[in-house]
Design an enzyme around this catalytic site. Sequence first.
Site, short mmCIF file in Angstrom:
data_model
loop_
_atom_site.label_atom_id
_atom_site.label_comp_id
_atom_site.label_asym_id
_atom_site.label_seq_id
_atom_site.Cartn_x
_atom_site.Cartn_y
_atom_site.Cartn_z
CB SER A 599 -0.91 0.01 1.24
OG SER A 599 -1.61 1.24 1.33
CE1 TYR A 612 -4.25 -2.30 4.96
CE2 TYR A 612 -3.51 -0.06 4.48
CZ TYR A 612 -3.94 -1.30 4.05
OH TYR A 612 -4.06 -1.55 2.71
#
Length: 731
Positions: A599, A612
């Site tokens: 990501s 995350y």
Amino acid sequence: MTQPAQQLKHVTRHWDDSVAAGLDPIERLVYRSNCLGADQRITNTGGGNTSSKLAESDPLSGESTEVLWVKGSGGDLRTSKRDNFSSLYLDKLESLQGVYAAQSERGPKTPAEDAMVAYFSHCTFNLNPRASSIDTPLHGFLPARHVDHMHPNSVIAIAASRNSEKLTREVFGDEIGWVAWLRPGFELGMQMQREAEANPSLRGLVMGQHGLINWADDDKDCYELTLALIEKAAAFIDQRDKGADTFGGQKYVPLGDTQRDSLLGELLPWLRGRVAYQGHRLIGTVQTDAVIQRFVNSHDAPRLAELGTSCPDHFLRTKIKPLYVDWNPATEDPATLKKKLEAGLERYRQDYAEYYERCKHVDSPAMRNPNPAVVLIPGVGMIAWGKNKSESRVTAEFYNCAVEVMRGAEAIDEYIALPQQEAFDIEYWLLEEAKLQRMPAEKALARRVVVVVGAGAGIGRVAAHRLAAEGAHVVCADLNAAAAQQTADELIAKYGQGIGVAGSGVSGCGPAIGVGVNITDRESIRSLLRTATLAYGGVDHLLVTAGVFLAPDREGNLSDDAWRLTFEVNVHGAYNVVDEAKTLFRDQGLVGSVVLTTSVNAVVAKKGSVAYDTSKAAANHLVRELAVELAPLVRVNGVAPATVVEGSTMFPRDRVIASLAKYAIEFEEAESDESLRSKLAQFYAERTLTKQPITPIDQAEAAYFLLSDASSKTTGQVISVDGGLVDAFLR
């Protein structure tokens, strides 16, 4: 006049008078063909021809003319449609006999036969584009209006027996004649014509080493005759079946299912790497049922396997012979099996090269892959190889046919194979080579097996579709097994199950399978890889898109369990998948690639996603570390998306609403999920340089590039697909 239908035990009657009555003559030919092709005991996949001689109106003169409609080159009787049939003016086709006579006087018959194929187009009726089959003269020169040419195992068993001609008379009496082996074409067609004219009572011919051809002036009579002849041959064989003594009786005992599958899981990737040739990989099909076990575990299997196959249709798929490995499953271990396979493969390649050199002609095509297409292992079964799953499954089907032919021939007489020179002339026929050269180029991921973890939804699902479009065999894996299977079903519906399925007795799958997997559980991953290996023979690429985002509570707190799970899935899970596949890649020895989905959050610090974001930062470095670990055989890269809202399981409705509220974006509680997601996606898009929402297909394109050979010199890299998010620029 149609005769009353007899009771059948060895074939299935599919003809329905109520269906046939509503069809025109050409449609009845298609229907008859489909009925015959629906039963694998009647003819093999892609094998056999049917024809009808019909009165048609000449498109130029308007006069009635007789036209031969015959199944054209390629295709399968079971699935044939009207456009699979070529149409020729019968009188023009018959006139080519004189042309052939002149051609054959000037040189050997094989070049003369080849030259005649080009003349078929001059006989075409009504500009039909379907190319004519080499079997066209067999149908055109026989006097009856309807002709069936089939490859039934029972009749081929008679045709492939040492005393074939005598057995033909014993089984069929005077109604069926016999012709010695001759390659299909003009010479064989004219020989059959002479036989039929000299014996007007004949209703068919057994073709030595090849199959059955029969005829009638009524199409249903022709169909019923085909079934009756096959039934008679099968019954004759059954009466003489040797039961427990078939193939000399059992020599080896099959392994149990668990032990066998464990062995295959270890063996198949290793073997797949060794049957690849000049960069061309193969896809495997495994058969372990009682039918093939009876053969591979028998005393006679080594002798019969070495003889090779008889029917040309069989060995075009299975090659001149299989590789039989004389391994004792009761007393020898897997390491010994590998040693015997290694030696057997080397010997097979030498034998094949000698066969090629001994039989080749001045203008023969270059030698093809000298590795076996079929491998037989006592206690285990059969492994068949092909350029895709459909082809390997058909290869397995054809060797099953060959085994059944051997069973029948050995029950009634003695099995004999086609002479090697005749086999070579079929295998390396210039017309067959020309057909191969005309085939379209293979797609970028043809012959490749890709495991997509997270294929049940979002980026993984879209990526599975993108990879399948490039020819990949896709193993759709997901924590949600039902969702994984749904994606696989979508791919099968789009790209087809492939040929060689119905009634073949060969288990298998199509271009995709669905598998449940928990990437935090190594045993679950091992099961996934074993399933993929048993389905296709190995694995070439891994794409891991699975991930989790666990939001903190309203006070911004994240539990220890949520923190651990975030890292378990996003970091440990990805590592587990690659680490478990490492041995498979090594044993296979084929260049592979891995793509992990990370990501852009990995390099952008922000409030509310600490677990995350840090897990994705770790995943970025995991890409680099794995690239070092797996080099030079396997490349490892990453795709770093920006926020992908569309189709993502990370954006359920409540999270979307929370994000809209967080960014003060106006919305109504009653709005649809799609509307809410669209607003959030556009908000994220406005933060980028391109001002376009990031979608799953954007990520799938990047993943495809990194998995494919187009990025063959790229490893250890993380590509951001974020629309130009300035905060994520490398620093």
